[in-house]
Scaffold this active site. Structure first.
Site, PDB file in Angstrom:
ATOM      1  N   PRO A  67      11.448  76.113  76.092  1.00  0.00           N
ATOM      2  CA  PRO A  67      11.464  74.695  76.426  1.00  0.00           C
ATOM      3  C   PRO A  67      11.145  73.810  75.219  1.00  0.00           C
ATOM      4  O   PRO A  67      10.311  74.184  74.387  1.00  0.00           O
ATOM      5  CB  PRO A  67      10.356  74.568  77.476  1.00  0.00           C
ATOM      6  CG  PRO A  67       9.416  75.688  77.170  1.00  0.00           C
ATOM      7  CD  PRO A  67      10.273  76.814  76.647  1.00  0.00           C
TER       8      PRO A  67
ATOM      9  N   TYR B  36      23.720  59.077  72.835  1.00  0.00           N
ATOM     10  CA  TYR B  36      24.019  59.698  74.133  1.00  0.00           C
ATOM     11  C   TYR B  36      24.057  58.687  75.284  1.00  0.00           C
ATOM     12  O   TYR B  36      24.071  59.091  76.437  1.00  0.00           O
ATOM     13  CB  TYR B  36      22.938  60.721  74.504  1.00  0.00           C
ATOM     14  CG  TYR B  36      22.617  61.790  73.493  1.00  0.00           C
ATOM     15  CD1 TYR B  36      23.571  62.730  73.101  1.00  0.00           C
ATOM     16  CD2 TYR B  36      21.329  61.898  72.983  1.00  0.00           C
ATOM     17  CE1 TYR B  36      23.234  63.733  72.212  1.00  0.00           C
ATOM     18  CE2 TYR B  36      20.998  62.915  72.090  1.00  0.00           C
ATOM     19  CZ  TYR B  36      21.963  63.828  71.701  1.00  0.00           C
ATOM     20  OH  TYR B  36      21.626  64.826  70.828  1.00  0.00           O
TER      21      TYR B  36
ATOM     22  N   CYS C 133      21.611  46.900  61.838  1.00  0.00           N
ATOM     23  CA  CYS C 133      22.885  46.193  61.750  1.00  0.00           C
ATOM     24  C   CYS C 133      23.994  46.927  62.478  1.00  0.00           C
ATOM     25  O   CYS C 133      24.955  47.401  61.865  1.00  0.00           O
ATOM     26  CB  CYS C 133      23.267  45.989  60.296  1.00  0.00           C
ATOM     27  SG  CYS C 133      22.121  44.896  59.499  1.00  0.00           S
TER      28      CYS C 133
HETATM   29  C1  LIG Z   1      17.666  72.742  72.020  1.00  0.00           C
HETATM   30  C2  LIG Z   1      17.385  74.133  72.330  1.00  0.00           C
HETATM   31  C3  LIG Z   1      16.337  74.470  73.172  1.00  0.00           C
HETATM   32  C4  LIG Z   1      15.465  73.456  73.853  1.00  0.00           C
HETATM   33  O1  LIG Z   1      16.152  72.660  74.733  1.00  0.00           O
HETATM   34  P1  LIG Z   1      15.365  71.583  75.624  1.00  0.00           P
HETATM   35  O2  LIG Z   1      16.426  70.970  76.439  1.00  0.00           O
HETATM   36  O3  LIG Z   1      14.727  70.621  74.698  1.00  0.00           O
HETATM   37  O4  LIG Z   1      14.371  72.333  76.442  1.00  0.00           O
HETATM   38  C5  LIG Z   1      16.080  75.803  73.364  1.00  0.00           C
HETATM   39  N1  LIG Z   1      16.830  76.766  72.777  1.00  0.00           N
HETATM   40  C6  LIG Z   1      17.852  76.468  71.957  1.00  0.00           C
HETATM   41  C7  LIG Z   1      18.626  77.554  71.332  1.00  0.00           C
HETATM   42  C8  LIG Z   1      18.176  75.153  71.727  1.00  0.00           C
HETATM   43  O5  LIG Z   1      19.198  74.862  70.916  1.00  0.00           O
END
Ligand SMILES: *Cc1c(COP(=O)(O)O)cnc(C)c1O
Length: 457
Positions: free
Chosen positions: A307, A350, A378
């Site tokens: 996470p 996004y 800007c």
């Molecule tokens: C970005 C990423 C995460 C974390 O994703 P979250 O949405 O921030 O929890 C975990 N593993 C990999 C390989 C990622 O690229």
């Protein structure tokens, strides 16, 4: 009348911080002003200036504890939660997650260094990336950091290094499980059309290739479906898919003992968002792995998850000072703040939505108006909020934006040569600097004027 923006009145979920808009220590003091971690936001800005990133330690730690507790509760095998450090990488964050017993995922030498400086044990660090440099691979190998092989290029170089040094290297392999989920296209990684990892159809060949290497020991699989996910179903499927890959790898002599299921749990940015709790997410994944293991009568692998956002996002806020107003009669009123897309590129990248309130009036009492909150860069698109209800406000008032702990500071830039804000940690009424404010002079540090441009006197 029901107040849409009075989110301070929401019941706080202490066990799963990602289900709140605000840090879990948010409160209103006797003067009706916002406090976080026992600190007056107004006082912090007086002392440290604005814009200001603030992280709440209690929210951070509760998020970590929720993952640990749920893994212990639902998964009978060994487990390790790993913090995806790209969400917010600093020596402080590395140190905090190390103290919570977490591992860390890094994708560059910079993130690896930060993890090591923060005291994350090397055996708990994993190194990702779809285009690692030779130098980065050497750095990881030298430091005993587990590499997640993303493609053939990685594999070839690791084979070469392990042969050269004559040492065995344990590796994990990342693959794309072919799971679709409903999130923004840029942060969707699990479907077949992704730049990350090996396709499912290529795995047999890959397993064969690895079994012919002398020193590479495949002992783990990795998959990450995407980010800011509100559904549980994609992760329900993932356990079974990964266990099937373990069985396939076995045919080629590989004994896979680790499954890393990635991250991706969403957080509540606005009143409309309703993410699952950390407990529900871990439970779903654990049960799907357990079920598939039992069905195929294999021992439970070590379960890892990664996470990022759901650890740090809700713990963070950004405080801005309001400057100029521009009223376009019959259309809208712009209110400009002293930061914008350089400290928070998510709205312009996004089209992300956030929640905010006035520091002096968090409940948004009295008359409410709709404002468009613009950054100071800007770009016409540098808008943090298209329409937000706030009570009457004036130049000099402070606005607090919630949920900015992840993918803000780590994605920040110096566009328009604007220095990065300072970052503070708050806890029990105390505030500490965790990243110093940049100055315009800092930004000149790497500029070089060629000799022939320097005026001869
Ligand atoms: C970005 C990423 C995460 C974390 O994703 P979250 O949405 O921030 O929890 C975990 N593993 C990999 C390989 C990622 O690229």
């Amino acid at each position: 009348m029901e107040e849409k923006t009075s989110f301070l009145k929401n019941k706080i979920d202490f066990d799963s911080p990602n289900k709140n808009i605000m840090p879990i220590t948010s409160s209103i003091d006797n003067e009706g002003k916002l406090r976080i971690g026992g600190c007056s936001i107004e006082e912090l800005v007086k002392k440290y200036d604005s814009p200001l990133y603030i992280l709440d330690e209690t929210t951070l730690r509760n998020s970590c504890k929720a993952y640990k507790k749920a893994l212990e509760r639902y998964y009978p095998g060994e487990s390790l939660p790993i913090y995806a450090s790209k969400a917010n990488s600093s020596i402080f964050m590395s140190s905090l997650i190390a103290s919570e017993g977490f591992g860390l995922d890094a994708v560059s030498e910079g993130e690896l260094l930060t993890a090591l400086k923060g005291g994350v044990p090397t055996e708990k660090i994993v190194f990702h990336g779809n285009n690692k440099s030779d130098k980065e691979i050497e750095f990881a190998v030298q430091n005993n950091i587990k590499i997640i092989v993303d493609n053939d290029h990685d594999l070839k170089r690791l084979e070469k290094i392990s042969n050269f040094l004559n040492i065995d290297l344990e590796i994990m392999v990342r693959f794309t499980p072919g799971i679709e989920c409903h999130t923004h296209e840029y942060i969707r990684t699990g479907s077949f059309d992704s730049k990350f990892g090996f396709g499912l159809e290529y795995l047999k060949t890959l397993f064969k290739v690895i079994s012919h290497t002398k020193h590479l020991k495949l002992n783990g699989l990795h998959a990450h479906i995407g980010s800011q996910i509100f559904e549980l179903d994609p992760h329900k499927d993932l356990g079974e898919i990964m266990v099937n890959v373990i069985l396939e790898a076995k045919k080629y002599g590989h004994d896979i003992q680790e499954l890393n299921v990635g991250g991706g749990l969403g957080i509540k940015y606005t009143q409309e968002d309703d993410p699952p709790s950390i407990d529900e997410w871990v439970k779903t994944i654990s049960f799907s792995v357990i079920k598939a293991c039992e069905k195929n009568k294999i021992t439970f692998p070590k379960l890892m998850c990664e996470p990022g956002r759901s650890i740090v996002s809700t713990a963070g806020v950004t405080v801005y000072k309001i400057g100029a107003f521009k009223e376009i009669p019959g259309i809208r009123t712009y209110l400009s703040v002293d930061g914008g897309m350089s400290d928070n590129p998510r709205p312009i990248t996004y089209q992300s939505s956030y929640s905010a309130c006035l520091v002096s009036n968090p409940l948004n009492l009295n008359s409410r108006n709709k404002y468009t909150v613009a950054g100071k860069h800007c770009e016409s698109g540098d808008v943090l909020f298209k329409e937000i209800e706030l009570s009457d406000c004036n130049t000099g008032d402070l606005i607090c934006v919630f949920g900015t702990g992840a993918y803000n500071l780590s994605m920040s830039s110096n566009y328009n040569r604007i220095p990065r804000p300072a970052a503070l940690l708050v806890c029990n009424g105390e505030a500490d600097i965790i990243q110093k404010r940049e100055s315009p002079h800092d930004l000149l540090k790497y500029d070089v004027l060629p000799n022939r441009f320097i005026k001869q006197s």
